[in-house]
Write an enzyme that holds these catalytic residues in place. Structure first.
Site, PDB file in Angstrom:
ATOM      1  N   GLU A   1       0.813  -1.212   0.000  1.00  0.00           N
ATOM      2  CA  GLU A   1       0.000   0.000   0.000  1.00  0.00           C
ATOM      3  C   GLU A   1       0.854   1.272   0.000  1.00  0.00           C
ATOM      4  OE1 GLU A   1      -3.596  -0.669   2.753  1.00  0.00           O
ATOM      5  OE2 GLU A   1      -2.150  -2.192   3.363  1.00  0.00           O
TER       6      GLU A   1
ATOM      7  N   SER B   1      -6.711  -2.265   2.574  1.00  0.00           N
ATOM      8  CA  SER B   1      -7.048  -1.870   1.205  1.00  0.00           C
ATOM      9  C   SER B   1      -7.623  -3.014   0.384  1.00  0.00           C
ATOM     10  CB  SER B   1      -5.812  -1.284   0.495  1.00  0.00           C
ATOM     11  OG  SER B   1      -5.429  -0.077   1.104  1.00  0.00           O
TER      12      SER B   1
ATOM     13  N   TYR C   1      -9.421   3.297  -4.632  1.00  0.00           N
ATOM     14  CA  TYR C   1      -8.483   4.393  -4.854  1.00  0.00           C
ATOM     15  C   TYR C   1      -8.502   4.958  -6.263  1.00  0.00           C
ATOM     16  CZ  TYR C   1      -6.935   2.862  -0.314  1.00  0.00           C
ATOM     17  OH  TYR C   1      -6.914   2.516   1.009  1.00  0.00           O
TER      18      TYR C   1
ATOM     19  N   ARG D   1     -11.020   4.191  11.904  1.00  0.00           N
ATOM     20  CA  ARG D   1     -12.174   3.983  11.025  1.00  0.00           C
ATOM     21  C   ARG D   1     -12.611   2.536  11.135  1.00  0.00           C
ATOM     22  NH1 ARG D   1     -10.357   3.500   5.894  1.00  0.00           N
ATOM     23  NH2 ARG D   1     -11.050   1.328   5.854  1.00  0.00           N
TER      24      ARG D   1
ATOM     25  N   ASP E   1     -15.060  -0.524   9.728  1.00  0.00           N
ATOM     26  CA  ASP E   1     -15.799  -0.998   8.569  1.00  0.00           C
ATOM     27  C   ASP E   1     -16.888  -1.945   9.050  1.00  0.00           C
ATOM     28  OD1 ASP E   1     -14.040   0.457   7.019  1.00  0.00           O
ATOM     29  OD2 ASP E   1     -12.744  -1.254   6.590  1.00  0.00           O
TER      30      ASP E   1
ATOM     31  N   GLU F   1     -13.754  -4.860  10.598  1.00  0.00           N
ATOM     32  CA  GLU F   1     -12.372  -4.562  10.981  1.00  0.00           C
ATOM     33  C   GLU F   1     -12.260  -3.088  11.322  1.00  0.00           C
ATOM     34  OE1 GLU F   1      -9.726  -4.017   7.165  1.00  0.00           O
ATOM     35  OE2 GLU F   1     -11.057  -5.748   6.857  1.00  0.00           O
TER      36      GLU F   1
ATOM     37  N   ASN G   1      -9.326   0.337  11.347  1.00  0.00           N
ATOM     38  CA  ASN G   1      -8.078   0.863  10.815  1.00  0.00           C
ATOM     39  C   ASN G   1      -7.544   1.937  11.743  1.00  0.00           C
ATOM     40  OD1 ASN G   1      -7.949  -0.173   7.721  1.00  0.00           O
ATOM     41  ND2 ASN G   1     -10.070   0.201   8.337  1.00  0.00           N
TER      42      ASN G   1
ATOM     43  N   GLY H   1      -7.058   5.823   5.453  1.00  0.00           N
ATOM     44  CA  GLY H   1      -6.567   6.510   4.268  1.00  0.00           C
ATOM     45  C   GLY H   1      -6.990   7.972   4.268  1.00  0.00           C
TER      46      GLY H   1
END
Length: 343
Positions: A35, A171, A240, A279, A281, A294, A296, A300
């Site tokens: 990433e 990602s 992305y 963050r 999900d 999950e 983060n 991003g």
């Protein structure tokens, strides 16, 4: 970005910088993970936003020059914007603290817990959060026991469809949705290309949302949930490269459902001992149950990333918000390797 309605009022009010001295922040971006490109894009975007808010910024790759550069610069704060192993598994954060520097964000120990999806799912489930049933299996076990027998046992236990993903990673790299048993071997091969251990979890159909959490010193607050709609998989390319995904910011949720997803994200943030920003999900099934997938610790920050979309949906200027995160981190009690901040 598609907006389904006017931005909802937020409990979050970014701080107005009160000192004339510009904070000196070292951003870490790049590294050697899969990433890397995303991390570089995140670093450039955050650097631009912070400079617009009057912050003195330097941008550093993670290579042999990093330690001498940080030692010489002695920044007020180091903000890791690294994705993948070294950036999110706590190791670079350990080095920053070994140098006696302060971090923005989650410390190394809690980063290691959140980086491991199976461990994070176990921790949040103990806090009362629902997460899809799963198993975690290393590649070596398939060789030792025979892949066919293990795969049959997976289908027999979890049923179909299932989601196969690396137990550590981000990602959506190496992630596959498996709807028939004959797709499972290939999904395992693709997963093991990105890590030696696979997490296989029961797939949940429903509305996919991401909820970002920020803490400016008064406790974690959820930004508006972002709804993610895509015809195909929400994979690396979709995340992305603009055009493959439709985002609704804020998500098209009933008030009680929005409150539920925000509560799950904040509960996960606290249960995992995360700091400043994260963050989560999530998926909301047809019965309205919120499932944690999950979390983060380094969301991003690119032009298509979800935390910046959520902040803008709440009416926040990104430069002001990021400076507020910096100032809240500097205002907090300093912590060392043995302190709470090392978690």
């Amino acid at each position: 970005m598609t907006s389904s309605s006017a931005p909802a009022p937020s409990a979050l009010t970014p701080l107005v910088p009160g000192s004339s001295a510009a904070p000196r922040v070292a951003l870490l971006a790049g590294g050697l993970s899969h990433e890397r490109d995303v991390s570089i894009r995140s670093g450039r975007r955050v650097a631009e936003a912070l400079r617009s808010a009057g912050v003195e910024v330097s941008l550093h790759d993670v290579d042999a020059d990093l330690v001498p550069a940080l030692t010489e610069l002695a920044p007020d704060l180091v903000w890791p914007l690294l994705h993948g192993a070294s950036g999110e598994d706590g190791s670079v954060r350990d080095v920053v603290q070994l140098l006696g520097l302060r971090l923005l964000g989650t410390g190394p120990r809690a980063s290691r817990v959140a980086w491991s999806k199976p461990i994070a799912k176990t921790v949040v489930s103990r806090a009362g959060i629902v997460t899809p049933e799963f198993v975690t299996l290393p590649q070596s076990l398939f060789r030792e026991l025979g892949a066919g027998r293990v795969l049959d046992a997976i289908v027999g236990r979890l049923g179909l469809p299932v989601v196969v993903k690396p137990s550590r990673g981000g990602s959506a790299l190496g992630v596959s949705v498996v709807r028939s048993a004959d797709e499972l071997p290939r999904a395992m091969v693709e997963c093991f290309a990105y890590g030696g251990t696979a997490l296989i979890e029961r797939a949940v159909d429903g509305v996919e949302v991401a909820v970002s959490v920020v803490d400016l010193g008064d406790g974690p607050v959820a930004l508006p949930p972002i709804e993610i709609v895509t015809d195909g998989p929400y994979d690396y390319d979709a995340r992305y490269n603009p055009g493959r995904v439709e985002y609704f910011a804020p998500a098209r949720l009933a008030p009680e459902t929005r409150a539920a997803v925000e509560d799950v994200a904040i509960t996960a943030h606290r249960a995992l001992g995360l700091a400043r920003l994260s963050r989560a999900d999530l998926i909301i099934d047809e019965d309205g149950v919120v499932h944690f997938l999950e979390v983060n610790v380094t969301p991003g920050m690119t032009e298509t990333s979800l935390l910046p979309q959520a902040a803008e949906a709440a009416g926040h200027n990104l430069g002001a918000l990021y400076r507020a995160l910096v100032e809240a981190s500097l205002a907090a009690e300093p912590t060392g390797l043995a302190g709470v901040g090392a978690l």
